[in-house]
Design an enzyme around this catalytic site. Structure first.
Site, mmCIF file in Angstrom:
data_model
loop_
_atom_site.group_PDB
_atom_site.id
_atom_site.type_symbol
_atom_site.label_atom_id
_atom_site.label_comp_id
_atom_site.label_asym_id
_atom_site.label_seq_id
_atom_site.Cartn_x
_atom_site.Cartn_y
_atom_site.Cartn_z
ATOM 1 N N ASP A 144 0.807 -1.221 0.000
ATOM 2 C CA ASP A 144 0.000 0.000 0.000
ATOM 3 C C ASP A 144 0.846 1.279 0.000
ATOM 4 O O ASP A 144 1.848 1.372 0.705
ATOM 5 C CB ASP A 144 -0.907 0.024 1.238
ATOM 6 C CG ASP A 144 -1.951 -1.076 1.223
ATOM 7 O OD1 ASP A 144 -1.659 -2.174 0.706
ATOM 8 O OD2 ASP A 144 -3.066 -0.835 1.736
ATOM 9 N N HIS B 32 -1.131 4.619 -0.472
ATOM 10 C CA HIS B 32 -2.125 5.499 0.147
ATOM 11 C C HIS B 32 -1.777 6.986 0.101
ATOM 12 O O HIS B 32 -1.883 7.690 1.119
ATOM 13 C CB HIS B 32 -2.396 5.066 1.594
ATOM 14 C CG HIS B 32 -3.317 3.873 1.684
ATOM 15 N ND1 HIS B 32 -4.585 3.882 1.157
ATOM 16 C CD2 HIS B 32 -3.136 2.637 2.202
ATOM 17 C CE1 HIS B 32 -5.153 2.699 1.370
ATOM 18 N NE2 HIS B 32 -4.293 1.925 1.993
ATOM 19 N N ASP C 265 -3.891 -0.038 -3.702
ATOM 20 C CA ASP C 265 -4.110 0.982 -2.679
ATOM 21 C C ASP C 265 -3.111 2.129 -2.833
ATOM 22 O O ASP C 265 -2.351 2.462 -1.912
ATOM 23 C CB ASP C 265 -4.095 0.381 -1.264
ATOM 24 C CG ASP C 265 -5.449 -0.234 -0.906
ATOM 25 O OD1 ASP C 265 -6.294 -0.384 -1.821
ATOM 26 O OD2 ASP C 265 -5.666 -0.562 0.272
ATOM 27 N N HIS D 130 -9.076 0.075 -2.526
ATOM 28 C CA HIS D 130 -9.325 1.518 -2.549
ATOM 29 C C HIS D 130 -9.428 2.080 -3.963
ATOM 30 O O HIS D 130 -9.841 3.232 -4.122
ATOM 31 C CB HIS D 130 -8.249 2.269 -1.762
ATOM 32 C CG HIS D 130 -8.505 2.275 -0.293
ATOM 33 N ND1 HIS D 130 -9.125 3.313 0.357
ATOM 34 C CD2 HIS D 130 -8.266 1.329 0.647
ATOM 35 C CE1 HIS D 130 -9.238 3.023 1.648
ATOM 36 N NE2 HIS D 130 -8.718 1.823 1.843
ATOM 37 N N HIS E 100 -3.819 -8.015 -4.042
ATOM 38 C CA HIS E 100 -3.905 -7.012 -2.983
ATOM 39 C C HIS E 100 -4.342 -7.592 -1.632
ATOM 40 O O HIS E 100 -3.722 -7.348 -0.604
ATOM 41 C CB HIS E 100 -4.849 -5.879 -3.371
ATOM 42 C CG HIS E 100 -4.961 -4.839 -2.282
ATOM 43 N ND1 HIS E 100 -3.930 -3.966 -1.994
ATOM 44 C CD2 HIS E 100 -5.937 -4.569 -1.381
ATOM 45 C CE1 HIS E 100 -4.285 -3.195 -0.974
ATOM 46 N NE2 HIS E 100 -5.492 -3.543 -0.578
#
Ligand SMILES: [Mn+2]
Length: 464
Positions: free
Chosen positions: A51, A53, A79, A112, A258
């Site tokens: 990730d 983010h 993500d 996400h 993921h």
């Protein structure tokens, strides 16, 4: 300098490109991604990342530690957006690099990368704030729909290749019986952990590893990190090494996804058959691949996330055996040490957002898999590499406490043990392939201007 190179230079400086360029970039990216299968074939050497983010400055630190594109071949497990304050800069830079160097960077989808989630967790608001309309958000979401669901890495070396790294002051060798280890003897070392200064923090040996090491607080090797990862997972027992055969070019492939596995998916070919070009559904196989987590349970369990499932060691070992995998690499869960191996090194979580949300205090990691030298010159087909050999090994599918038909409307009858009569006893340790040599590079959050960062703003639901 081409427009694309100019855009890359701008984004590297954490500056945005004009909206019409974003539209064009997203269109080109979609044209590329549409040609990729649901499971992208990737050849080692490759550096696997978790990730991001929207933590742009930490992404820059990742490239500093892991090398730049295209020098390093990267695989990002999703993500990219939400939570951090620079989702746009982070995702658009990765997308530019994808379009510029399509064979040197692979992007797969995280939970996400979805309209619904980005509306709640920051990316939508960021697009509105920085571009004044939702247009760019819409372009990006259209790209999300085309991202692959997984990647299959082939040709990873069983043994670590020597490195120019030096030993850190805090170096830990897990082999107590040999006080002096030649730094270049990698014959039976399968894990090495380095810091951001290219210093070796710790090494783990494939042989002589006993179950006690599963709870060793050393793994991760970061002084100052608080506590050991739960069941940090000694990578393989003696039995594992034996069954995996000698160091050879016959290692299994590494599946990257993921979240994790799905009770509806027992072969990688079944992932290939999904219709992925859509918003992430609330349930079903595609949803599970992006939302599930490994856990210390038997079989399948309900996920506290409200999407995907929990799955235990038996599920992972069976899936890996059936699909000729040596390892599953996944992201999706914050781990304080940046990486966490579980279930005798059959699955690893890689987390690449240090000090997550600018307040979690964790370090980040990337995972380097080297190329198997003995395989040099061997032509691999991207599409079919590591394809299931169709071993007659049914998956243990029963979900404890869950009736026929599964739960949450997940398909019909997947809980009934496909290929009835062939279920593997829970405790039976099926032989599985030895995981490839893993070199983890661990890094901390990059220093950055913290103005405008609501450090104390409560952030709910970290686990999402
Ligand atoms: Mn996730």
């Amino acid at each position: 300098m081409s427009d694309l190179d100019k855009a890359i230079a701008l984004l590297r400086a954490c500056r945005l490109i004009p909206e019409n360029q974003v539209r064009e970039l997203c269109y080109k990216a979609r044209e590329l991604l549409i040609e990729e299968g649901n499971v992208v074939g990737v050849d080692a050497p490759v550096t696997i990342c978790g990730d991001i983010h929207g933590q742009f400055h930490d992404l820059m630190e990742l490239f500093r530690v892991g090398g730049d594109v295209p020098d390093t071949n990267y695989l990002f497990m999703g993500d990219f957006v939400d939570r951090g304050f620079y989702s746009l800069e982070s995702f658009l830079l990765l997308l530019c690099l994808k379009v510029r160097y399509p064979d040197r960077i692979t992007l797969i989808r995280g939970n996400h990368e979805s309209r619904q989630i980005t509306t709640v967790y920051g990316f939508y608001d960021e697009c509105l704030r920085k571009y004044g309309s939702a247009n760019v958000w819409r372009y990006c979401c259209e790209v999300f729909d085309y991202l692959a669901l997984g990647a299959l890495v082939s040709g990873a070396a069983t043994n670590l290749e020597p490195t120019s790294a030096t030993l850190a002051d805090t170096f830990v060798d897990t082999d107590d019986s040999q006080s002096s280890t030649p730094a270049t003897d990698y014959a039976d070392i399968d894990i090495e952990v380095l810091n951001a200064n290219n210093e070796i923090l710790s090494r783990y040996r494939r042989r002589d590893r006993d179950p006690l090491m599963s709870s060793s607080p050393v793994r991760g090797g970061m002084s100052g990190s608080n506590g050991a990862p739960r069941a940090a997972g000694a990578a393989g027992t003696g039995a594992t090494a034996d069954s995996g055969g000698s160091a050879s070019n016959d290692g299994g492939a590494v599946l990257c996804v993921h979240g994790g596995l799905s009770p509806l998916i027992d072969t990688i070919d079944k992932i290939r058959l999904l219709d992925r070009k859509q918003e992430v559904p609330h349930e079903g196989a595609m949803c599970d691949l992006l939302w599930s987590d490994p856990d210390e349970i038997d079989g399948w369990g309900l996920s506290p996330r409200g999407a995907g499932f929990l799955f235990g060691a038996d599920i992972v070992k069976c899936f890996n055996h059936r699909n000729d995998l040596s390892l599953i690499a996944r992201a999706h869960q914050l781990v304080m040490e940046g990486f966490k191996e579980m279930f005798d090194a059959t699955i690893v979580t890689v987390w690449s957002a240090p000090n997550y949300c600018y307040r979690c205090g964790n370090v980040a990691a990337i995972l380097e898999l080297a190329e198997d030298g003995s395989n040099a010159g061997f032509a691999r087909s991207n599409g079919d590499a590591g394809r299931s050999r169709g071993l007659p090994m049914p998956m243990p599918m029963p979900m404890p406490g869950i009736g026929p038909g599964g739960l949450q409307g997940q398909g019909q009858g997947q809980g009934q043990g496909q290929g009835g009569g062939g279920l593997i006893p829970r405790q039976m340790d099926i032989g599985h392939r030895m995981a490839p040599g893993r070199r983890y590079r661990v890094f901390e959050a990059a220093p950055q201007d913290s103005r405008g960062m609501p450090a104390k703003k409560p952030v709910a639901d970290y686990f999402l």
